[in-house]
Every structure is written in C-alpha cells, then in structure tokens.
Design an enzyme around this catalytic site. Structure first.
Site, PDB file in Angstrom:
ATOM      1  N   GLU A  23      -6.139 -10.842  -0.767  1.00 20.26           N
ATOM      2  CA  GLU A  23      -6.808 -10.611   0.523  1.00 20.26           C
ATOM      3  C   GLU A  23      -8.322 -10.562   0.349  1.00 20.26           C
ATOM      4  OE1 GLU A  23      -5.220  -7.324   2.772  1.00 20.26           O
ATOM      5  OE2 GLU A  23      -3.152  -7.769   2.221  1.00 20.26           O
ATOM      6  N   ASP A  47     -12.159 -10.484   0.343  1.00 20.47           N
ATOM      7  CA  ASP A  47     -13.377 -10.634   1.144  1.00 20.47           C
ATOM      8  C   ASP A  47     -14.450  -9.764   0.493  1.00 20.47           C
ATOM      9  OD1 ASP A  47     -12.538  -8.072   2.156  1.00 20.47           O
ATOM     10  OD2 ASP A  47     -11.717  -8.994   3.954  1.00 20.47           O
ATOM     11  N   GLU A  62       0.793  -1.243   0.000  1.00 22.89           N
ATOM     12  CA  GLU A  62       0.000   0.000   0.000  1.00 22.89           C
ATOM     13  C   GLU A  62       0.827   1.296   0.000  1.00 22.89           C
ATOM     14  OE1 GLU A  62      -2.628  -0.383   3.368  1.00 22.89           O
ATOM     15  OE2 GLU A  62      -3.638  -2.119   2.534  1.00 22.89           O
ATOM     16  N   HIS A 101     -10.441  -6.177  -1.161  1.00 21.86           N
ATOM     17  CA  HIS A 101     -11.422  -6.028  -0.073  1.00 21.86           C
ATOM     18  C   HIS A 101     -12.589  -5.278  -0.708  1.00 21.86           C
ATOM     19  CE1 HIS A 101      -8.706  -7.459   2.975  1.00 21.86           C
ATOM     20  NE2 HIS A 101      -7.774  -6.647   2.540  1.00 21.86           N
ATOM     21  N   ASN A 161       1.966  -5.367  -3.054  1.00 22.77           N
ATOM     22  CA  ASN A 161       0.577  -5.663  -2.690  1.00 22.77           C
ATOM     23  C   ASN A 161      -0.196  -4.367  -2.452  1.00 22.77           C
ATOM     24  OD1 ASN A 161      -1.377  -7.715  -1.909  1.00 22.77           O
ATOM     25  ND2 ASN A 161      -1.145  -7.014   0.207  1.00 22.77           N
TER      26      ASN A 161
HETATM   27  C1  XIL Z   1      -5.491  -6.224   8.936  1.00 23.83           C
HETATM   28  C2  XIL Z   1      -5.689  -7.437   9.822  1.00 23.83           C
HETATM   29  O1  XIL Z   1      -6.601  -8.307   9.217  1.00 23.83           O
HETATM   30  C3  XIL Z   1      -6.159  -7.024  11.176  1.00 23.83           C
HETATM   31  O2  XIL Z   1      -6.258  -8.158  12.037  1.00 23.83           O
HETATM   32  C4  XIL Z   1      -5.173  -6.031  11.750  1.00 23.83           C
HETATM   33  O3  XIL Z   1      -5.527  -5.662  13.008  1.00 23.83           O
HETATM   34  C5  XIL Z   1      -5.046  -4.846  10.819  1.00 23.83           C
HETATM   35  O4  XIL Z   1      -4.627  -5.306   9.549  1.00 23.83           O
HETATM   36  N1  XIL Z   1      -4.759  -4.674   4.109  1.00 23.83           N
HETATM   37  C6  XIL Z   1      -3.672  -5.389   4.513  1.00 23.83           C
HETATM   38  C7  XIL Z   1      -3.739  -6.193   5.743  1.00 23.83           C
HETATM   39  O5  XIL Z   1      -2.676  -5.456   3.776  1.00 23.83           O
HETATM   40  O6  XIL Z   1      -2.512  -6.287   6.401  1.00 23.83           O
HETATM   41  C8  XIL Z   1      -4.794  -5.699   6.700  1.00 23.83           C
HETATM   42  O7  XIL Z   1      -4.905  -6.658   7.742  1.00 23.83           O
HETATM   43  C9  XIL Z   1      -6.100  -5.512   5.981  1.00 23.83           C
HETATM   44  C10 XIL Z   1      -5.967  -4.500   4.883  1.00 23.83           C
END
Ligand code: XIL
Length: 371
Positions: free
Chosen positions: A281, A283, A163, A253, A217
C-alpha cells in the site's frame, strides 16, 4: 478583376476538394498514436500495482489509461471490504469488485483482493450483531468463503487478515483501548472468536480457493519492532501448525522522514520468513504534519523521489526474487490518495500528479526498478 480572380481560386479549391473526396484510393490520414514505451510494468522485474477505486475507473479515462499503461497488478481499494460487499446479513454486493475483476481479466492484470477480515470497515449490522460464539463463527466463515469463492479463478491473492496487531506492544487488538473517542481500535473478531481467529481465517479462505495466495497485511513494521516481531512469531506458529499462509504485506504508508534503517530492518526480518513479501500500500507523504503553508517544493519532490528509489533498491536487494510479490501504490494520482480524501491532509504522496503527469518520484522509482 480582383473579384474574378478570387472566384477562380475558390472554384479551383472546391474542385480540388471534390476530386479528393471521389478518389477512394487516397490514404485516410491516421492520427499519430503515442505509445508510452517507458512504463513501470515494462521496467520492473516484479509486478507493479495500484489500489483502485471503482468509481474513478468508471468515469476517468486518464485514470484508466494510466493504469492500462503503467501497472500490471490491481488491488481492490474498498469495494470488497465488509461494509461494501456484505452490506446486510443476507446480502452480498459484488458489483464493485466484479467491475474491477472484469477490468483485470480483459486487460491481463493480476488481481489482489483486499481485505477479508479487518477491525475496520465493518457495517453497523455486524458491529451490533447478537449471537453466541457459534453464530459469530458461522458469520465469519460464511463471509470469508462466499467472497473468496466468488472470485475463485479471478483473484490471484487475498489479504486475509488486515492489521490485527497493536503498534506499541505488538499485542493482539482485542478490547477498545480508548472507549469514548468514537473509534474502536480493538477488534470484534478477537472479542467474539478468541485469539486464534487469524489462523482460522486463513484455513477458511484456503478451503474456498486452494490456489489463492493468502497474505497477512499490516502497517508500521518499519517503525514498530514489537509489531514486526509479533508477525514473525505468528508465521512461525502457523508454519508449525500447517496454517496456509503464503505472504506478508508491508503496507508502507510512510513519509519522507521515515527512517531508512527501519525500512531496511523490516524488509530483512520479514523476508527471512521465506514467504512472499509484498509492499502492498505504498505512499510517501511529504507533509505528515498537514501544515497548510507547505507547498510541493523542489526540495520535497527530491526527498520523496529519493525515498521511493530507496524502497525499490532495498526491496530488490533484500527480498530474494522468488519471494518478490511486487510493489503496489495506494491509488494512482495524488488527488486519488486516501491521504487527501480520507485523512484530509494537504499532500502529494503518489507517483502521478493530479493530472496523471509523471512526477519526479515516478522517474526515480522507475530508474530504481531498472537499475
Ligand atoms: C483506506 C481507503 O484508501 C479509503 O478510501 C477508505 O475510506 C479507508 O480505507 N490501510 C488499509 C486500507 O489496509 O484498507 C486503508 O484504505 C488504508 C490503510
């Protein structure tokens, strides 16, 4: 008379039972073993993963069994982020990451490390670190190389930088845009090391493990063209300079209203780089507005299932198979999702419900993997 008959029956039963016990050749009854023959990993032409929380893996057998059956790739959700693995300047704590690495080794799962360099999850000692640019560079390099070297031969791949670009204009995160809101959306690395820190992170990681696949990423490529373009420009530049980047992670996400066109365009553009493409990642939120009156209706279940299937179909159609690094969901069951535990929304974003039962979207996802 009745009493005598009852005693007789009892004597016969006891005797029969005694015979059973002394008959050593009698087969010992074995409870039926239920093997889940229909699994995501079994039906997928590429790796299927989940991000894993160490504590849940340690205490919850259902969590562990679901993983054992369904996924063949594991991402470390939090345990090797800077604040967990490097809690003070001279201390590395690999305990959580090692637990997951052992689990992967013992159960033949691919291990993906997440993440070496990020603007978030940095401990206070680091944020407050006082040093000149050489000292910062030393910290940066030492961290990357210590963590990567520790998992050499265990982690197949790493999110090296996470990011780094902004959503709106695709510029590099540098300064905090809204000081005073208690959240630094800039990046300490760009501030202390200059804009080329990303390339150096990849070089340092590569030195520490030349066999590891190295990913950039990012979230939001499906709705921010500016960001997608910035990533592609970075890859073009890296290729020209021989910077060792292997792949791109699309976090994804998303929610049930995310535009399908946006998803298609992002996958297409990133795949054209020729790098490994990883949906890293995934969801799918069904209640992005966090409306407390929402329940998980059949209609929402169907929309979510359609979106999951759409993503799989697009990934299969648009990413050449040699570039398909896989699809990973961000944790396993709805109750494990960061959308519940971190963003604190009422939501049902994953493939398994709170009791690890397969949801409607699990079945659509698996069908899409198969067909
Ligand atoms: C999130 C985790 O899922 C949480 O448990 C933590 O507290 C905060 O981070 N993008 C990412 C991840 O690259 O590392 C993040 O994970 C979610 C968003």
């Amino acid at each position: 008379m009745k009493y005598t008959a009852l005693v007789l029956v009892l004597v016969i039963l006891v005797a029969a039972n005694a015979c059973k016990k002394t008959n050593s050749t009698a087969p010992v009854p074995v409870p039926p073993v239920v093997i889940d023959t229909e699994t995501l990993q079994g039906d997928a032409p590429f790796k299927i993963g989940a991000a894993i929380d160490v504590y849940r893996l340690q205490i919850d057998l259902m969590y562990k069994n679901t993983l054992l059956a369904q996924q063949n790739s594991i991402t470390i959700e939090n345990a090797v982020k800077w604040q967990s693995v490097h809690p003070s300047e001279n201390i590395f704590d690999f305990s959580g990451g090692d637990y997951i690495a052992d689990f992967c080794k013992n159960n033949n799962k691919r291990l993906h490390g997440h993440c070496l360099i990020w603007y978030q999850a940095n401990p206070d000692w680091l944020n407050n670190y006082n040093g000149d640019s050489l000292a910062w560079e030393h910290l940066f390099k030492t961290h990357i190389q210590s963590v990567v070297a520790h998992y050499r031969g265990k982690a197949t791949s790493w999110d090296v930088v996470n990011e780094a670009f902004r959503d709106d204009d695709g510029s590099l995160r540098v300064q905090d845009k809204y000081p005073g809101d208690n959240f630094d959306d800039g990046c300490i690395w760009a501030r202390h090391l200059g804009s080329d820190y990303i390339a150096r992170a990849f070089e340092y990681a590569h030195e520490a493990d030349p066999n590891a696949l190295l990913f950039y990423n990012e979230y939001g490529q499906e709705w921010s063209d500016a960001k997608t373009n910035a990533i592609i420009n970075m890859v073009t530049d890296f290729k020209a300079r021989g910077i060792p980047i292997s792949g791109l992670g699309l976090q994804m996400h998303i929610d049930i209203n995310t535009s399908n066109e946006g998803i298609t365009k992002a996958i297409q553009k990133l795949a054209a780089t020729g790098l490994q493409i990883y949906i890293s990642e995934l969801d799918i939120s069904v209640n992005p507005a966090n409306d407390q009156s929402v329940s998980f209706t059949t209609d929402l279940q169907k929309k979510q299932a359609d979106k999951y299937a759409f993503i799989v179909h697009q990934y299969k159609a648009l990413v050449p198979s040699a570039q398909q690094y896989g699809i990973t969901t961000w944790n396993v069951g709805d109750k494990d999702s960061w959308i519940r535990t971190y963003i604190m929304h009422k939501d049902w974003p994953l493939l398994f419900d709170d009791n690890y039962a397969k949801k409607t979207c699990y079945f659509s996802f698996r069908d899409a993997l198969k067909n």
